[in-house]
Structure formats: C-alpha cells, structure tokens
Design an enzyme around this catalytic site. Structure first.
Site, PDB file in Angstrom:
ATOM      1  N   THR A  81       0.896  -1.154   0.000  1.00  0.00           N
ATOM      2  CA  THR A  81       0.000   0.000   0.000  1.00  0.00           C
ATOM      3  C   THR A  81       0.937   1.207   0.000  1.00  0.00           C
ATOM      4  OG1 THR A  81      -1.576  -1.190   1.396  1.00  0.00           O
ATOM      5  CG2 THR A  81      -1.816   1.169   1.354  1.00  0.00           C
ATOM      6  N   ARG A 113     -13.519  -7.975  -3.772  1.00  0.00           N
ATOM      7  CA  ARG A 113     -12.985  -7.772  -2.422  1.00  0.00           C
ATOM      8  C   ARG A 113     -12.658  -6.280  -2.221  1.00  0.00           C
ATOM      9  NH1 ARG A 113      -7.669  -6.033  -0.351  1.00  0.00           N
ATOM     10  NH2 ARG A 113      -7.603  -6.767   1.783  1.00  0.00           N
ATOM     11  N   VAL A 114     -12.996  -5.736  -1.074  1.00  0.00           N
ATOM     12  CA  VAL A 114     -12.802  -4.309  -0.814  1.00  0.00           C
ATOM     13  C   VAL A 114     -11.663  -4.122   0.196  1.00  0.00           C
ATOM     14  CG1 VAL A 114     -13.872  -2.207   0.079  1.00  0.00           C
ATOM     15  CG2 VAL A 114     -15.194  -3.756  -1.370  1.00  0.00           C
ATOM     16  N   SER A 115     -10.744  -3.226  -0.181  1.00  0.00           N
ATOM     17  CA  SER A 115      -9.558  -2.945   0.636  1.00  0.00           C
ATOM     18  C   SER A 115      -9.889  -1.984   1.781  1.00  0.00           C
ATOM     19  CB  SER A 115      -8.515  -2.310  -0.279  1.00  0.00           C
ATOM     20  OG  SER A 115      -7.519  -1.690   0.485  1.00  0.00           O
ATOM     21  N   ASP A 116      -9.044  -2.004   2.800  1.00  0.00           N
ATOM     22  CA  ASP A 116      -9.161  -1.027   3.890  1.00  0.00           C
ATOM     23  C   ASP A 116      -8.751   0.378   3.452  1.00  0.00           C
ATOM     24  OD1 ASP A 116      -6.403  -2.252   3.792  1.00  0.00           O
ATOM     25  OD2 ASP A 116      -6.048  -0.482   5.022  1.00  0.00           O
ATOM     26  N   GLY A 120      -0.752  -3.107   5.189  1.00  0.00           N
ATOM     27  CA  GLY A 120      -0.829  -4.464   5.727  1.00  0.00           C
ATOM     28  C   GLY A 120      -2.030  -5.177   5.140  1.00  0.00           C
ATOM     29  N   ILE A 121      -2.401  -6.257   5.780  1.00  0.00           N
ATOM     30  CA  ILE A 121      -3.549  -7.036   5.295  1.00  0.00           C
ATOM     31  C   ILE A 121      -4.836  -6.278   5.628  1.00  0.00           C
ATOM     32  CG2 ILE A 121      -4.814  -9.226   5.519  1.00  0.00           C
ATOM     33  CD1 ILE A 121      -2.112  -9.638   4.224  1.00  0.00           C
TER      34      ILE A 121
END
Ligand code: GLY
Length: 307
Positions: free
Chosen positions: A170, A198-201, A220-221
């Site tokens: 990121t 899938r949606v990222s943070d 990060g994850i």
C-alpha cells in the site's frame, strides 16, 4: 507551525522484493523531500498528501497505481482515499481500473455530495472527467501472477489466498501544514490474487483517517486493519487524551495480541510523528522539520517508533 510529513510504501518481511534497502531508501527520501517542499512553500496538508500519493503511485516498486498487483482474474483494481482533517471529510474510490492516479479521483470526490464510489460508479466518473486511459500493469507484476497461475493451475480462482508479500503493499502519506492542518491519503492495488469484488481497507476510515487532532495511514492485510479499525482508533485515542505515541503503542499492542499483520504512520496536531507495525519491516520515511529519516533499518521486533 513547523510542517511535518511521513510517507509509507507498504510493509512486509523483507525489502528484497522492492529492490533492496538503498533503492527503497532513495525512492522514499526523494518523495518525502518533494512533499516537504510543498509544505514549506505554504501548500496545504491536503495538497501535499495528494502530491505524495501521486508520486508513490507512479513508483512501480510500490503496490499502488503503476505497479499494482493483479487480482485472482488477472485484472488490476485499485483503491484510494483522502481525508482532510480540518473538514473531517473522507472521499475515496474502490476497485477502479485503467487510471494512473486513483488519488485524483479521491481528490475530485472531496467536493461532491457522494464521496465514496466503487467499481462501476468510479469507472463512470473516470469517463466523465475524461481522465486519460492508463494501464498500470508492469512486467514484474504480470510475471508474479503468471508464475502463481503456473504453480497453482489446480486452484479454484475464487478461492485463491493472498500471497504473503503482495498482501501488505500500500502507499500512504500524512502531512501537517504551516497552518496546523492535517490530511491523510492512502492508495493500493489490494492484496493481490484476491476474489473479485474484495474491498480494501485503503478506501475506508479503518485504513485512512484524519481529524484536527491527528492523521493516520495504514498498510498491511486489509482484513486485519478493518477488524482493528486501526486508523480511526489511533486518532480517537489521541482525541480522548492519549499522546500520539501512547495511542500508537496501545493500538499496535492490541494488533499483536490479535495476531494482525499491519503497519501505520501518523502525525498529530502538536507535530509529533509516530509509526507502528506488527510485521518485520515498515517502508516509511519522514521529514521532522530538521531532517529526513526512515524506518527501513529498524529492528524487526520493534513495534513502534517516533520521528
Ligand atoms: N492494505 C491493502 C489491502 O489489503 O488491500
């Protein structure tokens, strides 16, 4: 007020996949310097964050913009967000394709009544704004994906799990300007090999958050960051009276206890800089008003640090 800036190019277990220590350091320091100049010339925190995100998105070694990882179906879908701490205003784009700088969409959306757009709506806006078509794919990312496919031909595409290194990539920027205003921006190509949709943070307040008190960008994850609600949690702890260092330390300790895989960078309204990580390496660099420094050689077991 003395301006401050901190940036990151992701987290992980080693710098090898990113070209090694010196290459990453050169790249991060050059970008920190460029962003810091905007601030010393009187630019706003928001302008500085946008420029920093653009430069990091344009650097192919980091997983955002050009150089983004591919998803399970071989497509690139990027997410980015921007938060102006003074207005406490969040805007972002989720799973957008074929543009050079996703942060530009977040910038445009700052002044709209609908401020977070996802795939189809984001694509419509890209067309409406006539952003040039850009293919963010690099040979390295294509080869990583092809290699994975070759080694895993029997795996069901929808059930592919994230690769360890790609999943933490990121970019992010947090800035404090001469007027004491804070902004934060974050951008990503996602985990890599993820399920479509899938949606990222990175385009959620869990991964990118700022108020008048503090700003935070996470890496990060994404699932780990969302479940910790990390960026918002650190900022709220500062609002409730903890120092930035205490807020970072407590939040990272909780992440470690919960076996999360993540990192965060932050600045508060007093000019304090803090970073934290639950993984071995955080690719961050900062300008503290006196000099540029970075986290690249900090001890793998160090959880937090101050700038
Ligand atoms: N933090 C980036 C992602 O998981 O999408």
């Amino acid at each position: 007020m003395q301006p401050k800036v901190i940036i990151h190019g992701g987290a992980g277990s080693s710098l090898q996949g990113k070209g090694g220590l010196e290459a990453v350091r050169t790249s991060l320091h050059k970008i920190v310097q460029a962003v810091y100049e905007v601030l010393t010339q009187g630019g706003s925190a928001t302008d500085a964050v946008i420029l920093g995100c653009q430069l990091l998105e344009d650097e192919p070694r980091f997983n955002a913009g050009t150089g983004s990882v591919l998803q399970s179906d071989g497509q690139i879908r990027m997410s980015a967000s921007l938060m102006d701490g003074t207005k406490q205003r969040f805007s972002g784009a989720i799973n957008v394709s074929r543009i050079k700088n996703p942060i530009e969409l977040a910038k445009f959306l700052q002044n709209e009544s609908d401020r977070v757009l996802s795939d189809y709506g984001a694509a419509e806006l890209v067309r409406e704004l006539q952003f040039p078509v850009h293919n963010p794919l690099t040979d390295l990312r294509l080869n990583e994906w092809l290699q994975d496919r070759k080694d895993n031909v029997k795996r069901d595409m929808a059930n592919v799990v994230a690769e360890e290194e790609a999943g933490r990539g990121t970019i992010g920027v947090v800035a404090l300007d001469q007027n004491g205003q804070i902004a934060a921006g974050t951008s990503t190509g996602g985990k890599g090999f993820e399920r479509i949709g899938r949606v990222s943070d990175s385009a959620m307040p869990a991964g990118n958050y700022a108020t008048t008190k503090a700003g935070v960008s996470c890496t990060g994850i994404g699932e780990d960051i969302i479940e910790e609600c990390l960026a918002a949690k650190i900022v709220i702890r500062v609002t409730d009276g903890l120092s930035l260092a205490q807020a970072m330390e407590r939040s990272i300790q909780e992440s470690v206890q919960n076996k999360r895989d993540l990192g965060a960078i932050s600045i508060d309204a007093t000019g304090a800089i803090a970073w934290g990580k639950s993984c071995e390496v955080l690719l961050a660099a900062y300008h503290n008003g006196t000099a540029i420094n970075d986290t690249l050689e900090c001890n793998p077991t160090d959880l937090v640090g101050n700038g």
